[in-house]
Design a protein around this motif. Structure first.
Motif, PDB file in Angstrom:
ATOM      1  N   GLN A 226       0.820  -1.355  -0.064  1.00 34.85           N
ATOM      2  CA  GLN A 226       0.181  -0.007   0.118  1.00 34.85           C
ATOM      3  C   GLN A 226       0.813   1.009  -0.139  1.00 34.85           C
ATOM      4  N   GLY A 268      -4.974   1.392  -2.726  1.00 32.75           N
ATOM      5  CA  GLY A 268      -5.567   2.877  -2.805  1.00 32.75           C
ATOM      6  C   GLY A 268      -5.192   3.592  -3.855  1.00 32.75           C
ATOM      7  N   ILE A 272      -8.623   4.671  -5.515  1.00 35.69           N
ATOM      8  CA  ILE A 272      -9.221   5.742  -5.016  1.00 35.69           C
ATOM      9  C   ILE A 272      -9.606   6.797  -5.840  1.00 35.69           C
ATOM     10  N   ARG A 295     -11.954  -0.502   2.642  1.00 33.47           N
ATOM     11  CA  ARG A 295     -11.068   0.861   2.993  1.00 33.47           C
ATOM     12  C   ARG A 295     -10.192   0.922   1.603  1.00 33.47           C
ATOM     13  N   ASN A 296      -9.705   2.380   1.520  1.00 29.12           N
ATOM     14  CA  ASN A 296      -8.860   2.644   0.357  1.00 29.12           C
ATOM     15  C   ASN A 296      -9.730   2.536  -1.191  1.00 29.12           C
ATOM     16  N   ARG A 316     -13.383   3.183   5.747  1.00 29.39           N
ATOM     17  CA  ARG A 316     -12.089   3.846   6.140  1.00 29.39           C
ATOM     18  C   ARG A 316     -11.111   4.363   5.074  1.00 29.39           C
ATOM     19  N   CYS A 317     -10.624   5.543   4.996  1.00 31.72           N
ATOM     20  CA  CYS A 317      -9.834   6.223   3.898  1.00 31.72           C
ATOM     21  C   CYS A 317     -10.761   5.855   2.514  1.00 31.72           C
ATOM     22  N   LYS A 319     -13.568   7.594  -0.505  1.00 31.78           N
ATOM     23  CA  LYS A 319     -14.302   8.950  -1.074  1.00 31.78           C
ATOM     24  C   LYS A 319     -15.656   8.349  -1.273  1.00 31.78           C
ATOM     25  N   GLY A 342     -12.085   9.083   8.148  1.00 35.55           N
ATOM     26  CA  GLY A 342     -11.156   9.278   6.879  1.00 35.55           C
ATOM     27  C   GLY A 342     -11.736   9.280   5.842  1.00 35.55           C
ATOM     28  N   SER A 364     -13.319  14.002   6.614  1.00 34.88           N
ATOM     29  CA  SER A 364     -12.264  14.630   6.180  1.00 34.88           C
ATOM     30  C   SER A 364     -12.564  16.025   5.361  1.00 34.88           C
TER      31      SER A 364
END
Length: 588
Positions: A226, A268, A272, A295-296, A316-317, A319, A342, A364
């Motif tokens: 990652q 990610g 992302i 996640r990611n 988590r993390c 968009k 996040g 965020s």
């Protein structure tokens, strides 16, 4: 595979010069000795797909147990990434054949529709190909396998054996070659054997086709991979994009009838920037899902249908869409735990889940307006950029971790919050602290800090953040409004502010009647620290019983010097000391 023992009825040959030979009777082989129950117990301790694959190729009993595992984890490691670049061209999704993609989607939907109309047993038989009445389904699955690059193991009658890591479909293999399930590494019997690499995503697809009882699934990219930088020209390529909808449609239908818990940590740097309908795919296929952890990735929350059995969602993390909170509120009405950590993209939203008990809200992106009406919420963590308007209605709230920079120009309202027992407050502005304290006289434990200390990944102290304002809370408010306060916890950032503002702290006449004082510090000046501790000892002498002090090892003031200087002050208290790389405390 068979073991042999000397039989009591064995005969010995006689004759001049003839050697004695023991004729033995074979006992049960390992397949006969290991019952299905024993095999299942053994495999219940295995979770990593590689371990399951290695064990599955040892005997028939283990092979069957490998198919019936309920929990499995796939980890894409750095060596998989390097091998993919050495042995295989990376695929660009923009160059896909649209006709082939449409056919693949049709096949996946066909498999999914049949799976929801059948029972768990018939679904298992369909996957294993043991039911003669499922020829049409098997033919569909065969074509689906061909589309995704799957193939049967040569010399094996079990069509559920998958292609292992290190082996590419369509490559001729030696006669003595054995393939494990789950896309794991090859069980090598010869060092001279040569094999080609199989991409991680294809290994996952192959392995999940033979898991009709799977309930818990975790697919992740290891942290080392990652953290690697990705060239700009590779960010739009489908190397390890785990939330790719075409990849999801190749394996989700095969576990849709049994899957209850899923966690996917995507790559990610590649994921992302590309939106994925992963929630839509799960909601339309996996009706038994209880927990989702993603996640990611870039998640499209639109077109998600209702998920009545889902009780826990963690993002988590990631968009999301700007109105993702509204989609969660409408389609996941039975959530009990929601963690958004996040999360980028939310601009406005309302949470009104009647069953939600635990909420971690870490947005965020600075939102315009966020409202919460949660009648059964008991734990709340707010660690985000403060919205322009924030309203919280939570009459059953007991625990709050508050890490928001609230200014006078923001509108923040706490409604019907009067049952708080524990409060963690970390901000450079203590404006909201006064509001919460006045409304909650049942507070028993308070943690106060200012997030101004910079720490490295290894826990080493790097310095004080200059952009953070160092202020002090109104300790008189704590003394007047919190008569039941027993534990006061001061973080390293607030302790540093107290060192700098020592004259103001000394002017405080009365402190809360606490029994336990816990101090986390990165001391800057030995004299000021000793003076502060003496002040606490004197002004809390009637109630203070327990004192705990944690000193960071990389502090400007040596921990041993500090503890030696205060040994007389703490002699009459129940004292606990610790020095080390403490990391962060609470909101810091």
């Amino acid at each position: 595979m068979c073991s042999y023992a000397l039989s009591p009825t064995s005969k010995r040959s006689k004759g001049c010069g003839a050697s004695e030979k023991a004729i033995s009777d074979p006992v049960k082989c390992i397949d006969e000795m290991l019952t299905n129950h024993i095999c299942c117990i053994i495999f219940s301790f295995l979770e990593d797909s590689r371990d399951i694959g290695r064990a599955s190729c040892t005997c028939r009993g283990f092979n069957e147990a490998g198919k019936n595992v309920r929990s499995v984890r796939w980890v894409c490691r750095n060596e998989d990434h390097e091998n993919a670049r050495k042995t295989r061209d990376i695929k660009n999704p923009l160059e896909d054949d649209h006709r082939e993609t449409s056919q693949l989607n049709s096949e996946c939907m066909d498999v999914n529709n049949r799976s929801h109309n059948s029972s768990l047993d018939s679904f298992g038989n369909e996957v294993q190909g043991s039911s003669p009445g499922q020829r049409t389904s098997n033919e569909s699955r065969r074509r689906l396998d061909e589309e995704s690059g799957a193939h049967k193991t040569q010399g094996s009658t079990d069509q559920n054996l998958g292609v292992p890591f290190g082996s590419k479909s369509g490559v001729d293999k030696p006669n003595n070659f054995k393939e494990p399930v789950d896309g794991s590494e090859v069980c090598e019997s010869s060092k001279s054997r040569q094999h080609q690499h199989m991409p991680f995503r294809e290994a996952v697809e192959q392995g999940l086709k033979s898991k009709p009882c799977l309930q818990q699934l975790r697919i992740e990219i290891e942290p080392k991979l990652q953290s690697k930088s990705v060239d700009v020209n590779e960010r739009q390529l489908t190397d390890h994009w785990l939330s790719d909808p075409h990849h999801l449609q190749r394996w989700v239908p095969f576990v849709s009838d049994t899957l209850q818990h899923v966690c996917i940590a995507d790559y990610g740097p590649q994921a992302i920037t590309r939106q994925s309908p992963i929630l839509k795919i799960f909601s339309q296929n996996c009706m038994r899902l209880k927990t989702i952890d993603l996640r990611n990735m870039f998640i499209d929350t639109t077109e998600c249908i209702e998920m009545p059995k889902l009780t826990s969602l963690t993002l988590r993390c990631v968009k999301v869409n700007n109105n993702a909170l509204d989609h969660i509120n409408e389609k996941m009405k039975n959530l009990q735990t929601l963690a958004l950590l996040g999360v980028f993209g939310v601009l406005i939203g309302c949470l009104e889940s009647p069953k939600l008990k635990i909420l971690c809200l870490g947005l965020s992106t600075k939102a315009k307006k966020v409202t919460m009406n949660l009648p059964n919420l008991s734990k709340l963590q707010l660690k985000m950029a403060c919205p322009n308007e924030l309203s919280i209605i939570a009459p059953e709230l007991k625990f709050v971790a508050f890490n928001l920079e609230v200014h006078n120009c923001y509108s923040i309202e706490f409604c019907e919050i009067r049952q708080l027992q524990e409060l963690l407050y970390g901000a450079s502005n203590f404006f909201a602290l006064s509001k919460l304290v006045r409304m909650n006289q049942l507070l028993n434990k308070v943690f106060l800090d200012i997030p101004c200390m910079a720490l490295g990944e290894d826990g080493k102290w790097l310095g004080v953040l200059k952009e953070v304002t160092l202020s002090l809370p109104n300790f008189k408010t704590l003394q007047h409004e919190c008569p039941n306060l027993e534990i006061l916890n001061i973080g390293p950032g607030l302790w540093h502010s107290m060192e700098l503002n020592l004259p103001m702290v000394m002017e405080v006449e009365k402190w809360p009647p606490v029994k336990t004082l816990i101090l986390h510090m990165i001391p800057q000046t030995l004299v000021n620290c000793v003076t502060l501790l003496e002040m606490f000892r004197m002004k809390m002498r009637d109630t203070l019983v327990n004192l705990e002090i944690y000193v960071h090892t990389t502090s400007p003031v040596d921990g041993n010097d500090f503890f030696e200087a205060i040994q007389d002050q703490v002699a009459h208290l129940s004292f606990k000391r610790k020095d080390g790389k403490m990391g962060t405390y609470g909101p810091t």
